[in-house]
Design a protein around this motif. Structure first.
Motif, PDB file in Angstrom:
ATOM      1  N   PHE B  38       0.909  -1.209  -0.059  1.00  0.00           N
ATOM      2  CA  PHE B  38      -0.131   0.222  -0.154  1.00  0.00           C
ATOM      3  C   PHE B  38       0.815   1.259   0.004  1.00  0.00           C
ATOM      4  O   PHE B  38       0.358   2.383  -0.368  1.00  0.00           O
ATOM      5  N   VAL B  65       3.567  11.239  -3.677  1.00  0.00           N
ATOM      6  CA  VAL B  65       2.698  10.959  -4.598  1.00  0.00           C
ATOM      7  C   VAL B  65       2.787  12.102  -5.971  1.00  0.00           C
ATOM      8  O   VAL B  65       2.453  11.836  -7.337  1.00  0.00           O
ATOM      9  N   ARG B  74       0.388   6.229 -13.472  1.00  0.00           N
ATOM     10  CA  ARG B  74      -0.698   5.816 -12.627  1.00  0.00           C
ATOM     11  C   ARG B  74      -0.230   4.670 -11.664  1.00  0.00           C
ATOM     12  O   ARG B  74       0.446   3.927 -11.937  1.00  0.00           O
ATOM     13  N   LEU B  75      -0.516   5.198 -10.330  1.00  0.00           N
ATOM     14  CA  LEU B  75      -0.111   4.160  -9.351  1.00  0.00           C
ATOM     15  C   LEU B  75      -1.249   3.202  -8.823  1.00  0.00           C
ATOM     16  O   LEU B  75      -2.402   3.838  -8.209  1.00  0.00           O
ATOM     17  N   ARG B  76      -1.286   1.830  -8.915  1.00  0.00           N
ATOM     18  CA  ARG B  76      -2.050   1.063  -8.456  1.00  0.00           C
ATOM     19  C   ARG B  76      -1.489   0.236  -7.154  1.00  0.00           C
ATOM     20  O   ARG B  76      -0.697  -0.788  -7.449  1.00  0.00           O
ATOM     21  N   LEU B  77      -1.697   0.965  -5.982  1.00  0.00           N
ATOM     22  CA  LEU B  77      -1.023   0.546  -4.870  1.00  0.00           C
ATOM     23  C   LEU B  77      -2.260  -0.680  -3.979  1.00  0.00           C
ATOM     24  O   LEU B  77      -3.094  -0.141  -4.128  1.00  0.00           O
ATOM     25  N   GLN B  79      -2.654  -3.414  -4.723  1.00  0.00           N
ATOM     26  CA  GLN B  79      -3.469  -4.267  -5.923  1.00  0.00           C
ATOM     27  C   GLN B  79      -2.590  -5.380  -6.174  1.00  0.00           C
ATOM     28  O   GLN B  79      -1.517  -5.148  -6.625  1.00  0.00           O
TER      29      GLN B  79
END
Lengths: 598, 342
Positions: B38, B65, B74-77, B79
């Motif tokens: 996360f 960020v 694009r950050l997909r944290l 996930q």
């Protein structure tokens, strides 16, 4: 290892939380929010709930329950949510902009199939946000053999995650489903329980919100009620005998409530063929001495304007509740706006004075509805009570008015007595109020007409008579202004850096903004009249004279109240007039005011 | 015109270096980074300092960020990729979402390894790889007086000495296999013992754990083959890392201990690359694969991967940095050399 230890960070006791439950219409977002309200209110928390839902029928559009829970009395539903429960991913994605940057998302981690890219709300969780995946559908199906109880599973998650008393939820759910079969009640409680179990066993808590199962027992009674329910109760307590209306969002609920309750006190509800007919019924009832009301929204008020004008001219008591919504025309039926002010104040041919009253809270919807009837009868005039979608639909926990109808439920004493001769229905008096008689009373017969008339009601177009009668009608406003308590300024005394003027449902945001500005070291005061017509102009001028910066906040585009204020104070005003479609955010007021002051 | 969609699985130094290069080379491309953690990209080597309160959590963060927002990355944290269909260019995320790509970089890093011999009591081991691990331990640290560190990889050295400095009783049981892919030679081993002992760590040599008992979730007793019973409140598993490639099984990728890539860091799928701890890189010079560890190696390979994903043809080049130094102990990255010399 207890839950707090498992998360590896300190939790904090929160006493203010905003939860949003978002789904498609029919997903139970509103029902879940209602249960949440009742549960936490029973623990002693104050709530303010405001739902938004589509104008269409089930299965279309977004339906969102929004509740603010606080240890302290709540003035606004708050702007951005701390927690978003996503019962429908598509709709919830569009709600992410209304979630705090460190907000929590509770989402269904096990939908029936994989979603396409960018259609899952969990895919939008940004750094700082916290996502909790819960198999809402699976747990719901396990409990009730249906996915429809996902909302109740999510309540189990909320109760456990934030450490609310689960028994309060069980009681609220049981009450909500009290009319259902035992098997249904058992199943829905199981859905709630499965949400609890999953959360305590499978979720590693990463947020810092913890209510510690705290309760704040209250002294005395409280009720959870919406603005419309409160206004309807005001009508009942004022002793109306007739309600006539044509359904329109967001006013329909008033008719629904009265349809159930008014017959119990020997009243009648008539659903008419349109708004013109509804207001005609009310006009007729008022003419014959029967307290009556109608409720509508902007489009209906337009249609009613001709009959309201007749009421002004013929001096007939009647109460019109206008639950404003986004306009013009059919506009935005399920969005809030305060843009009917101008038509309420002035919407008529000729000079047509009529009192306009705007409650600012759910409790005031009750007390000022009763006051509207009192004024209507006392001054023999139509009275418009201005609610709006937000105020009509928001739910608050309020202490019932202990005096109830005792304070207002009386008729005025300006009734003519037989023997007065010659009887002049429109006799000129200092207050503009003339002795009234019931139609058909022997010796007190009169003519009532929309034409300009003499003191005895006969049509007359003489200029001098017209001036006299116009003055008489306006004199009633002066009398009312003198009789009505002066609006007390709030906030700091003396010279002010900022003076905030607001009205109606946006007053809460204005007061909250004032508190924020005061915390930042400004001297701030507020002036929030409930009686908008006639306005206490002297009091307004006195308040304005104390303010370095004078701000008027309202939810319409053109600054309708600011126009009114400006004509009185003759000085520049900072207008915060916006159509948000949702309640005005207090942060927005603060930001704009700070920009002006800097 | 269709733009590339570069997807990078991972958010460590390799992944971030690759993302930087991709953005430089292709300003219009979509770039997505997916990580099951996360947290924003953080300095793992500062975790011991964070544990002891010598570093704040915010100081661990390498990039805010805004860094990603400014570069439209694009950050997909938080996930997790749980399945791939590489012939359809699709990733399947745990929260039931499909994500497509045109080029994919697997920069998965490693996960703490617990040898099979400890399987029956593996749940009593704690790991110290991530910020979450550090947060958890930090919250419990006040009640921990004795610590047993099993394995003894390079990460554990700083961890053990840091805790010993606080006056806690730190016992370390060295296990040579924990150093993979490094080679724990007798010289390094002796150096480790000397250095750790000097810093207050009680090194238990030539013994091994045979069981861990616990009366409750706070207190443990570690049993050893030599008959020792070591009471403690924390048993750390430091047996080294293994490439985190479980979800790639049956994906069609060539996998040995890590993902096999050619000298350009390309897997057996044209559009799929791998770099960092999870990859075994082919070296044409020695005609065998090598594995790199350490921050500088990972960063360099990330940049190579980025260049090649954007259409370049850089070679991963020679063997990685040949030695690492931790706590004054130098260790050679000799795993590939052993095989290369065969």
């Amino acid at each position: 290892m207890d839950r707090n230890e498992r998360i590896g960070e300190n939790t904090v006791n929160r006493e203010d939380l905003i939860v949003k439950i978002c789904g498609s219409a029919g997903d139970g977002s509103i029902s879940a929010t209602e249960i949440l309200n009742r549960a936490v209110a029973s623990m002693g928390y104050h709530i303010m709930n405001f739902d938004s839902f589509p104008a269409e029928i089930r299965g279309f559009g977004k339906s969102c329950g929004h509740t603010r829970i606080s240890k302290n009395p709540v003035r606004t539903p708050g702007d951005k949510a701390d927690c978003l429960v996503a019962l429908d991913d598509g709709h919830s994605i569009s709600e992410l902009k209304n979630l705090k940057s460190n907000g929590i998302i509770i989402y269904d981690s096990l939908p029936p199939s994989y979603r396409d890219e960018d259609t899952a709300v969990a895919g939008y969780i940004e750094p700082g946000m916290i996502g909790y995946g819960v198999p809402l559908r699976e747990l719901s199906t396990e409990a009730t053999r249906s996915a429809k109880s996902r909302n109740l599973v999510s309540l189990g998650v909320i109760a456990t995650l934030f450490n609310f008393d689960p028994d309060a939820f069980v009681r609220a759910i049981s009450k909500r489903f009290s009319g259902k079969k035992e098997s249904v009640r058992t199943a829905v409680l199981e859905a709630f329980r499965l949400g609890q179990i999953f959360t305590s066993e499978k979720i590693s808590k990463r947020d810092a919100i913890d209510f510690e199962r705290k309760a704040y027992p209250r002294e005395g009674e409280y009720i959870i009620i919406s603005g419309n329910e409160s206004a309807a109760q005001g009508c009942l307590d004022a002793g109306i005998r007739l309600y006539a209306g044509y359904p329109i969002t967001p006013a329909t609920k008033i008719m629904e409530i009265l349809a159930k309750k008014l017959p119990i006190q020997e009243g009648v509800v008539v659903q008419t063929e349109d708004e013109i007919s509804a207001v005609g019924h009310v006009l007729g009832a008022g003419f014959s001495g029967t307290r009556s009301a109608t409720a509508t929204s902007g489009p209906g008020l337009c249609l009613m304007s001709e009959c309201i004008n007749l009421g002004v001219m013929a001096e007939i008591p009647m109460v019109i509740i206008d639950c404003q919504r986004g306009g013009p025309s059919t506009g935005l039926p399920t969005k809030t706006e305060q843009s009917d002010l101008r038509i309420a104040l002035y919407g008529a041919s000729g000079d047509s004075p009529r009192p306009v009253i705007a409650p600012t809270t759910v409790a005031e919807c009750h007390s000022l509805a009763m006051a509207a009837f009192e004024i209507s009868d006392a001054y023999q005039t139509p009275v418009i009570l201005l609610l709006d979608f937000f105020l009509s639909n928001r739910i608050e926990d309020i202490v019932p008015d202990p005096e109830g109808s005792a304070r207002w439920g009386r008729f005025p004493d300006s009734i003519a007595k037989p023997g007065e001769s010659p009887y002049k229905r429109y006799r000129i008096t200092p207050s503009g109020v003339s002795p009234r008689s019931m139609p058909g009373t022997p010796e007190l017969l009169f003519t009532a007409t929309g034409l300009e008339h003499t003191e005895n009601g006969r049509p007359n177009y003489d200029a001098a008579n017209h001036k006299t009668m116009t003055d008489k009608r306006y004199a009633k406003l002066d009398a009312l202004r003198n009789a009505w308590s002066l609006p007390e300024p709030i906030g700091d005394a003396g010279e002010l850096d900022v003076g905030v003027i607001s009205w109606g449902s946006s007053a809460g945001s204005a007061i909250e903004a004032m508190e924020i500005l005061r915390e930042r070291g400004f001297r701030v005061g507020g002036w929030i009249p409930r009686l908008l017509m006639p306005l206490h102009e002297d009091a307004l001028e006195a308040f304005a004279a104390r303010c370095r910066c004078l701000v008027v906040t309202e939810m319409n585009h053109s600054g309708q109240f600011a126009d009114v204020i400006e004509r009185v104070v003759h000085r520049p005003i900072l207008r915060i007039a916006k159509v948000y479609s949702e309640p005005m955010p207090s942060d927005d007021i603060v930001r704009i005011v700070l920009g002006e002051l800097s | 015109m269709m733009h590339e969609h570069y997807v990078i699985v991972g958010n460590g130094v390799t992944a971030n270096a690759a993302a930087d290069v991709l953005r430089e080379r292709d300003p219009n491309a979509r770039i997505t980074m997916i990580s099951d953690e996360f947290h924003l990209f953080y300095h793992r080597f500062r975790l011991p300092a964070f544990l002891l309160g010598e570093a704040s959590e915010s100081s661990l963060c390498v990039r805010p960020v805004s860094y990603y927002r400014e570069r439209n990355i694009r950050l997909r944290l938080g996930q997790e990729v749980v399945r791939v269909e590489l012939d359809r260019n699709l990733l399947y995320l745990k929260h039931m979402e499909k994500v497509g790509y045109t080029r994919l970089l697997l920069a998965l890093g490693g996960k703490p390894h617990i040898p099979e011999v400890h399987y029956t009591y593996r749940h009593r081991f704690s790991t110290f790889k991530t910020l979450d691990d550090a947060r958890l331990l930090r919250s419990r640290l006040g009640s921990i007086r004795s610590i047993v560190i099993a394995g003894g990889d390079l990460v554990s050295m700083r961890f053990a000495t840091s805790l010993a400095k606080t006056g806690r009783n730190v016992m370390m049981m060295l296990a040579s296999e924990a150093f993979w892919p490094l080679d724990l030679t007798e010289t390094i081993r002796e150096e480790c013992i000397r250095s750790l002992t000097a810093k207050g760590v009680d090194v238990i040599d030539s013994d091994r754990i045979v069981g861990i008992d616990s009366a409750d979730e706070q207190n443990f007793e570690v049993r050893t083959a030599a008959g020792l019973i070591l009471p403690c409140q924390y048993v750390g598993a430091f047996f080294g890392w293994r490439p985190q490639v479980d979800f790639l099984v049956r994906s069609g990728l060539d996998i040995d201990r890590g993902i096999l890539v050619d000298e350009h860091l390309r897997t057996n799928f044209d559009s799929v690359f791998a770099a960092g701890d999870c990859a075994q890189v082919y070296n044409p010079g020695i005609r065998n694969y090598w594995v790199s560890i350490g921050w500088p190696n990972a960063e360099r390979l990330g940049r190579v991967a980025g260049e090649n994903m954007a259409g370049g043809a850089l070679e991963a080049g020679q063997a990685p940095q040949s030695a690492l130094e931790v706590e004054g102990i130098q260790a050679c990255t000799s795993w590939w050399r052993e095989h290369g010399s065969e």
